[in-house]
Design an enzyme around this catalytic site. Structure first.
Site, PDB file in Angstrom:
ATOM      1  N   CYS A 180      -3.523 -14.325  11.893  1.00 29.19           N
ATOM      2  CA  CYS A 180      -3.925 -13.893  13.633  1.00 29.19           C
ATOM      3  C   CYS A 180      -4.449 -13.237  13.575  1.00 29.19           C
ATOM      4  O   CYS A 180      -3.786 -11.914  13.578  1.00 29.19           O
ATOM      5  CB  CYS A 180      -2.403 -14.405  13.498  1.00 29.19           C
ATOM      6  SG  CYS A 180      -1.996 -13.842  15.598  1.00 29.19           S
ATOM      7  N   SER A 232       1.660  -2.489  -2.458  1.00 33.76           N
ATOM      8  CA  SER A 232       2.208  -1.963  -0.902  1.00 33.76           C
ATOM      9  C   SER A 232       3.561  -2.420  -0.809  1.00 33.76           C
ATOM     10  O   SER A 232       4.723  -3.099  -1.740  1.00 33.76           O
ATOM     11  CB  SER A 232       1.578  -2.859  -0.138  1.00 33.76           C
ATOM     12  OG  SER A 232       2.196  -3.012   1.336  1.00 33.76           O
ATOM     13  N   ASN A 253      -1.532 -14.757  -0.753  1.00 31.52           N
ATOM     14  CA  ASN A 253      -0.297 -14.164   0.194  1.00 31.52           C
ATOM     15  C   ASN A 253      -0.021 -15.356   0.447  1.00 31.52           C
ATOM     16  O   ASN A 253       0.770 -15.841   1.218  1.00 31.52           O
ATOM     17  CB  ASN A 253      -0.941 -13.519   1.491  1.00 31.52           C
ATOM     18  CG  ASN A 253      -2.100 -13.184   1.509  1.00 31.52           C
ATOM     19  OD1 ASN A 253      -3.089 -13.347   0.610  1.00 31.52           O
ATOM     20  ND2 ASN A 253      -2.470 -13.162   2.422  1.00 31.52           N
TER      21      ASN A 253
HETATM   22  N1  PLP Z   1      -2.974  -7.564  -0.005  1.00 30.55           N
HETATM   23  C1  PLP Z   1      -2.644  -8.718   0.221  1.00 30.55           C
HETATM   24  C2  PLP Z   1      -2.941 -10.040  -0.871  1.00 30.55           C
HETATM   25  C3  PLP Z   1      -1.225  -8.820   0.754  1.00 30.55           C
HETATM   26  O1  PLP Z   1      -0.843  -9.991   1.552  1.00 30.55           O
HETATM   27  C4  PLP Z   1      -1.608  -7.251   1.764  1.00 30.55           C
HETATM   28  C5  PLP Z   1      -0.105  -7.978   3.068  1.00 30.55           C
HETATM   29  O2  PLP Z   1      -0.306  -8.937   3.801  1.00 30.55           O
HETATM   30  C6  PLP Z   1      -2.421  -6.632   2.103  1.00 30.55           C
HETATM   31  C7  PLP Z   1      -3.206  -6.947   0.339  1.00 30.55           C
HETATM   32  C8  PLP Z   1      -2.768  -5.644   3.074  1.00 30.55           C
HETATM   33  O3  PLP Z   1      -0.646  -4.325   2.701  1.00 30.55           O
HETATM   34  P1  PLP Z   1      -0.561  -3.486   4.115  1.00 30.55           P
HETATM   35  O4  PLP Z   1       0.398  -5.121   4.810  1.00 30.55           O
HETATM   36  O5  PLP Z   1       0.202  -3.407   3.217  1.00 30.55           O
HETATM   37  O6  PLP Z   1      -1.618  -3.415   4.470  1.00 30.55           O
END
Ligand code: PLP
Length: 373
Positions: A310, A185, A137
């Site tokens: 954060c 997600s 991310n």
């Molecule tokens: N995994 C990754 C790589 C993410 O970027 C995120 C959210 O930022 C999540 C899991 C968590 O997803 P959610 O926001 O639907 O809880």
């Protein structure tokens, strides 16, 4: 006009998604009820499930709908009673899911160290669960999941892959990846917040986190969020099209990076030498905190994020960048720019104009400080 360049945090809702959700909100039935109202609600859930399955090369029966990507990651890691190895670049929802997780290192390019994984698998006293994300991310770095799978299989391990950031950005197939579980997600691809899914390979038993009714084949109890799930289905149906338009985003992203380095040759592009998501750039500007960069850009109407976690308003250096070998100061100067379906070249120009002014001011401050010293 305000400019949004924070798609990896959440993507703007697609109009098709809003339409599907509005229609679903009109339904009054509980999907578990046998009467006609219930059957209509069930139909909406199953149609969405089919769309999600089709978008990721899975069968509908393999999809467990959840309340978020976070829940999907927790279900995968806590629902399987095995020693667990996770990469050092995982999202906090994987890192925090199990206190007993062992961390697999990543190299300076953000790529998982396969030799380290092999050492861990060799030393394990029971078959393990390996959790490595598809795309990061913060940096967008895409992991060699096929190599992880080939290695893990040799040691009888199960593999979970957090593909939350991958869907709608790069081609994604659960079947082709060959993993046992995969998290998604909705809100990262223009669907609603608060809906996710864990794809669980047929034949694998996950212990439910939530117990109660028999929803989701007893893998996730609770009355289904019909509007959210319908929105996820609509977003999933657009994922293929989004991937097709990714090369245009990649050109915009690459152009940003060229211009950033023209203005500040010492700027660092984290993960820039690795396979990456087409929409993501993680930029370090030595000597200027990411807090200042994010706030200055925000005042100029451009939303980006700090390449750090954060929590309660306090920025902590990113564990991802630290795992890649960045020191605290370097990690605290990193920002993340992430583009998406509404991004235009003009948006990128506005980012570059404001950011360049900041970088140039930093250069002048440096010179002034050196002449005082
Ligand atoms: N995994 C990754 C790589 C993410 O970027 C995120 C959210 O930022 C999540 C899991 C968590 O997803 P959610 O926001 O639907 O809880």
């Amino acid at each position: 006009m305000d400019i949004y360049l924070d798609y990896n945090a959440t993507a703007p809702l697609r109009p098709e998604v809003a339409t599907a959700m509005t229609a679903a909100l009109e339904l009054c039935g509980n999907a578990s009820s046998v009467h006609r109202f219930g059957r209509l609600a069930r139909r909406a859930v199953e149609d969405a499930r089919e769309n999600i399955a089709a978008a990721v090369g899975a069968s509908a029966a393999e999809i467990v709908l959840t309340g978020s990507g976070t829940e999907a990651n927790n279900l995968a890691l806590r629902g399987i009673d095995r020693p667990v190895f996770i990469s050092a670049a995982e999202h906090d929802s994987v890192r925090a899911a199990r206190d007993d997780a062992t961390t697999i290192g990543v190299d300076s390019n953000g790529l998982v160290e396969l030799t380290h994984l092999e050492d861990l698998l060799t030393a394990a006293d029971a078959p393990a669960l390996v959790s490595v994300m598809l795309a990061n991310n913060e940096t967008g770095v895409v992991q060699p999941i096929d190599e992880v799978v080939a290695l893990a299989r040799r040691y009888g391990a199960l593999i979970h892959c957090d593909a939350v950031q991958a869907l709608g950005k790069i081609p994604l197939s659960f079947a082709a990846l060959g993993v046992d579980m995969m998290s998604l997600s909705a809100h990262k691809l223009g669907g609603p917040q608060g809906v996710g899914a864990l794809i669980v390979r047929d034949g694998i038993d996950v212990m439910p986190l939530l117990r109660g009714g028999g929803q989701e084949r007893s893998r996730r109890a609770g009355t289904e969020n019909i509007a959210g799930i319908s929105g996820f289905g609509a977003a999933a149906a657009l994922a293929g099209q989004a991937v097709e338009s990714a090369p245009a985003l990649e050109r915009l992203r690459d152009d940003i990076e060229v211009r950033v380095q023209a203005v500040a040759p010492d700027a660092v592009i984290y993960g820039g030498d690795s396979p990456r998501l087409p929409n993501t750039s993680c930029i370090g500007l030595p000597g200027l905190s990411n807090e200042v960069q994010v706030m200055t850009l925000d005042l100029a109407g451009v939303a980006i994020s700090a390449g750090s976690a954060c929590s309660s308003g306090k920025l902590t250096p990113s564990h991802v960048l630290q795992a890649m070998g960045a020191g605290d100061d370097a990690a605290a100067s990193a920002i993340r720019v992430s583009l998406g379906w509404q991004t235009t070249a003009g948006d990128c120009d506005r980012f570059i104009e404001t950011w360049s002014a900041l970088a140039n001011r930093r250069a002048k401050t440096d010179v002034a400080e050196r002449s005082v010293a």
